[in-house]
Motif scaffolding. Structure first.
Motif, mmCIF file in Angstrom:
data_model
loop_
_atom_site.group_PDB
_atom_site.id
_atom_site.type_symbol
_atom_site.label_atom_id
_atom_site.label_comp_id
_atom_site.label_asym_id
_atom_site.label_seq_id
_atom_site.Cartn_x
_atom_site.Cartn_y
_atom_site.Cartn_z
ATOM 1 N N TYR A 3 -1.026 1.533 -11.201
ATOM 2 C CA TYR A 3 -0.097 0.724 -10.417
ATOM 3 C C TYR A 3 -0.560 -0.718 -10.566
ATOM 4 O O TYR A 3 -1.634 -1.067 -10.070
ATOM 5 C CB TYR A 3 -0.183 1.203 -8.964
ATOM 6 C CG TYR A 3 0.784 0.582 -7.996
ATOM 7 C CD1 TYR A 3 2.077 1.073 -7.868
ATOM 8 C CD2 TYR A 3 0.394 -0.478 -7.182
ATOM 9 C CE1 TYR A 3 2.956 0.540 -6.946
ATOM 10 C CE2 TYR A 3 1.279 -1.022 -6.260
ATOM 11 C CZ TYR A 3 2.555 -0.511 -6.149
ATOM 12 O OH TYR A 3 3.415 -1.052 -5.240
ATOM 13 N N VAL B 273 0.838 -1.188 0.000
ATOM 14 C CA VAL B 273 0.000 0.000 0.000
ATOM 15 C C VAL B 273 0.881 1.249 0.000
ATOM 16 O O VAL B 273 0.635 2.202 -0.740
ATOM 17 C CB VAL B 273 -0.955 -0.008 1.215
ATOM 18 C CG1 VAL B 273 -1.695 1.310 1.337
ATOM 19 C CG2 VAL B 273 -1.931 -1.171 1.102
ATOM 20 N N LYS B 274 1.951 1.217 0.793
ATOM 21 C CA LYS B 274 2.842 2.375 0.900
ATOM 22 C C LYS B 274 3.463 2.720 -0.452
ATOM 23 O O LYS B 274 3.462 3.888 -0.854
ATOM 24 C CB LYS B 274 3.942 2.098 1.927
ATOM 25 C CG LYS B 274 4.875 3.269 2.118
ATOM 26 C CD LYS B 274 5.972 2.966 3.114
ATOM 27 C CE LYS B 274 6.908 4.144 3.225
ATOM 28 N NZ LYS B 274 8.099 3.842 3.972
ATOM 29 N N GLY C 240 2.410 1.904 -3.429
ATOM 30 C CA GLY C 240 1.344 2.317 -4.339
ATOM 31 C C GLY C 240 0.951 3.760 -4.117
ATOM 32 O O GLY C 240 0.800 4.533 -5.068
ATOM 33 N N ILE C 241 0.793 4.147 -2.861
ATOM 34 C CA ILE C 241 0.441 5.525 -2.528
ATOM 35 C C ILE C 241 1.559 6.471 -2.959
ATOM 36 O O ILE C 241 1.306 7.521 -3.545
ATOM 37 C CB ILE C 241 0.140 5.668 -1.018
ATOM 38 C CG1 ILE C 241 -1.184 4.954 -0.689
ATOM 39 C CG2 ILE C 241 0.097 7.131 -0.594
ATOM 40 C CD1 ILE C 241 -1.467 4.817 0.797
ATOM 41 N N GLU C 242 2.793 6.090 -2.668
ATOM 42 C CA GLU C 242 3.932 6.926 -3.045
ATOM 43 C C GLU C 242 4.000 7.111 -4.565
ATOM 44 O O GLU C 242 4.248 8.216 -5.049
ATOM 45 C CB GLU C 242 5.239 6.300 -2.532
ATOM 46 C CG GLU C 242 6.454 7.156 -2.751
ATOM 47 C CD GLU C 242 6.463 8.437 -1.937
ATOM 48 O OE1 GLU C 242 7.104 9.412 -2.390
ATOM 49 O OE2 GLU C 242 5.834 8.499 -0.876
ATOM 50 N N MET D 60 1.499 6.939 -6.749
ATOM 51 C CA MET D 60 0.396 7.785 -7.197
ATOM 52 C C MET D 60 0.635 9.250 -6.801
ATOM 53 O O MET D 60 0.369 10.151 -7.587
ATOM 54 C CB MET D 60 -0.934 7.281 -6.638
ATOM 55 C CG MET D 60 -1.281 5.854 -7.067
ATOM 56 S SD MET D 60 -1.194 5.535 -8.835
ATOM 57 C CE MET D 60 -2.882 5.853 -9.275
ATOM 58 N N LYS D 61 1.174 9.493 -5.612
ATOM 59 C CA LYS D 61 1.493 10.865 -5.198
ATOM 60 C C LYS D 61 2.567 11.472 -6.100
ATOM 61 O O LYS D 61 2.597 12.687 -6.301
ATOM 62 C CB LYS D 61 1.997 10.887 -3.751
ATOM 63 C CG LYS D 61 0.911 10.804 -2.715
ATOM 64 C CD LYS D 61 1.528 10.919 -1.335
ATOM 65 C CE LYS D 61 0.499 10.934 -0.234
ATOM 66 N NZ LYS D 61 1.127 11.022 1.095
#
Length: 146
Positions: free
Chosen positions: A104, A90-91, A93-95, A97-98
């Motif tokens: 992803y 999750v980390k 993936g979030i990074e 997208m940010k």
């Protein structure tokens, strides 16, 4: 629906067998593929080629996928980037997208899912470029005194 003919896709992965296989499979579907095997080559490729969509592996030696994403987006903000990973979290993936990734996807990647992601990324890029063109036209029209 956007045609993918003449779409130029940058494939970035340190696994040369994966790059070779994906290049053949995407070219067989009418895409123009620029294959590279590390982040440094990817950053150079965005200067040398008119890339529409980049497909970047997250985990690579040297410049990893996230840093590659950041550097190519810095050079070409309009470039759509799809991240691939065999070790999703999750980390990460979030990074991703940010940092500007469009999508992803997990390895082994389903080719239909990748084609759909490339199509969506190309459509998003074309929409943004069209919007920017319309804004430039409006600016020119407003600046003229006719």
């Amino acid at each position: 629906m956007t045609s993918l003919m003449a779409t130029k896709v940058l494939i970035v992965d340190d696994e040369t067998d994966f790059v070779d296989l994906m290049t053949r499979r995407l070219e067989a579907r009418g895409l123009d593929v620029v294959p590279v095997v590390n982040g440094e080559e990817a950053v150079e490729a965005v200067d040398d080629h008119s890339i529409d969509v980049a497909v970047v592996d997250l985990s690579m030696p040297g410049i990893d996928g996230l840093e590659t994403l950041r550097q190519v987006k810095e050079k070409r903000p309009d470039l759509e980037v799809i991240m691939l990973t065999g070790h999703s979290s999750v980390k990460s993936g979030i990074e991703a997208m940010k940092s500007g990734a469009t999508d992803y996807l997990e390895k082994p990647v389903d080719l239909q899912a990748l084609m759909a992601a490339i199509r969506a990324a190309k459509e998003a890029r074309m929409d943004r470029l069209l919007e920017r063109s319309e804004e430039e036209i409006q600016h020119i029209l407003k600046s003229k005194s006719w």
